[in-house]
Design an enzyme around this catalytic site. Structure first.
Site, short mmCIF file in Angstrom:
data_model
loop_
_atom_site.label_atom_id
_atom_site.label_comp_id
_atom_site.label_asym_id
_atom_site.label_seq_id
_atom_site.Cartn_x
_atom_site.Cartn_y
_atom_site.Cartn_z
N CYS A 115 0.80 -1.22 0.00
CA CYS A 115 0.00 0.00 0.00
C CYS A 115 0.83 1.28 0.00
O CYS A 115 0.36 2.33 -0.42
CB CYS A 115 -0.94 -0.01 1.20
SG CYS A 115 -1.77 -1.61 1.45
N HIS A 257 -3.66 6.51 -0.35
CA HIS A 257 -3.95 5.11 -0.69
C HIS A 257 -5.43 4.83 -0.46
O HIS A 257 -5.98 5.13 0.61
CB HIS A 257 -3.09 4.18 0.17
CG HIS A 257 -3.56 2.77 0.21
ND1 HIS A 257 -3.72 2.01 -0.93
CD2 HIS A 257 -3.91 1.97 1.25
CE1 HIS A 257 -4.16 0.80 -0.59
NE2 HIS A 257 -4.28 0.76 0.73
N ASN A 287 -9.89 -1.92 -3.51
CA ASN A 287 -8.54 -1.64 -3.03
C ASN A 287 -7.56 -2.42 -3.91
O ASN A 287 -7.48 -3.64 -3.81
CB ASN A 287 -8.42 -2.05 -1.56
CG ASN A 287 -7.05 -1.81 -0.98
OD1 ASN A 287 -6.06 -1.66 -1.69
ND2 ASN A 287 -6.98 -1.77 0.35
#
Length: 336
Positions: A115, A257, A287
């Protein structure tokens, strides 16, 4: 001295789309309305069984070459960030060099970071360009986390999507990336992990922080990750502004993120940032781990929201635990 500048970005998402409606039909007991409220995710792109992160990354890079008239032979270095490489070895970037037609004098390496990977890649590209080693860096972020997730896993299947972005980082006469700050806390490794597939024996491997509820190879402790993020990121943001020597009011957008809507909304509240300054854009992609920030930048560019000469805060955080951020002076955006 030359400096790194974020240039054009092209993306690639797998053709297969998995919607919340499809998951509701497959699992009538799942409360998809509640899940959407927490995650903000309504659909995800999922790689086919034979489709790997390098396949997605190659497609994104080929689009970059075609859409922005980039000569593959002009690339001096290939950086590939992924946590789903094709093989333990060889380095997947070496395979991609051949597939993309990059010259053999081009450097190429993988780095395994999730991430926060886009921020780390920017800093690596900045170092290569400042050192005079490269003038054009092709930075690819691609993930296929779906391959680690069991079909019955309600907590993970509803969050993670597959995707890739190819970012061209070019030499600039003026600095465009400033205030880099990083953080690492390996005590959080057991909150998001895949323990098989490496060299460590299963009996000697780390164990997940809590009991695993599903059979996925990937384990995630969502509440612990939220607590880590809300605890670490406000201090990181303060450190970035201090290092860059500017107030938070000097940046236009907080480009973070894209984890889940709940996590981003908690960060908005903790940082005192209005929602229009911290865009959330994961509803139709989920995601995508290391690819979320370049996917977000790509979308905002298409919307005309990133203006040439604007300043933005870039922040990544998650698996590791690992976090990082910087100030980005956009020299590529649309005219104001």
């Amino acid at each position: 001295m030359k400096y790194a500048s974020i240039g054009p970005i092209s993306t690639f998402l797998p053709q297969r789309i998995e919607t919340n409606q499809q998951l509701q039909e497959e699992f009538p007991g799942w409360d998809m309305d509640l899940i959407f409220t927490k995650t903000g995710i309504a659909a995800r792109h999922i790689a086919e069984p034979a489709e790997t992160a390098s396949d997605l990354g190659v497609q994104a890079a080929q689009r970059l070459f075609e859409e922005h008239n980039v000569d593959p032979q002009s690339i001096d270095f290939l950086l590939f960030c992924t946590q789903t490489p094709d093989y333990p070895l060889p380095t997947t970037a070496c395979l991609m060099q051949e597939r993309l037609g990059l010259r053999v004098s081009c450097g190429a390496l993988d780095f395994n970071l999730g991430c926060s990977g886009f921020i780390y890649g920017l800093s690596l590209a900045e170092g290569l360009i400042r050192a005079g080693i490269a003038r054009r860096v092709l930075f690819i972020t691609a993930e296929t986390y779906s391959k680690y997730i069991d079909a019955d896993d309600r907590s993970l299947r509803t969050i993670f999507g597959d995707g890739a972005a190819a970012t061209l980082i070019e030499a600039s006469d003026e600095p465009t990336l400033d205030g880099f700050q990083f953080g690492t806390d390996g005590t959080g490794a057991d909150t998001l992990m895949v323990t098989d597939g490496g060299a460590r024996r299963p009996e000697d491997a780390h164990t997940p922080r809590h009991r695993k509820r599903w059979d996925s190879r990937l384990y995630m402790d969502g509440p612990a990750l939220i607590n880590f993020t809300v605890g670490a990121i406000p201090q990181l943001v303060q450190n970035i502004f201090s290092a860059a020597g500017i107030p938070n009011s000097a940046v236009d957008l907080y480009l973070f993120h894209q984890a889940t809507r709940k996590m981003l909304e908690q960060l908005q509240e903790s940082l005192g940032v209005d929602s229009d300054r911290m865009p959330i854009a994961l509803e139709n992609v989920g995601n995508t781990v290391s690819a979320t920030i370049p996917l977000l930048i790509h979308d905002l560019r298409k919307q005309g929201r990133l203006k040439k000469g604007s300043k933005h805060l870039l922040v990544g955080f998650g698996v590791g635990w690992s976090w990082g951020g910087c100030i980005w002076h956009d020299h590529y955006g649309s005219e104001a």
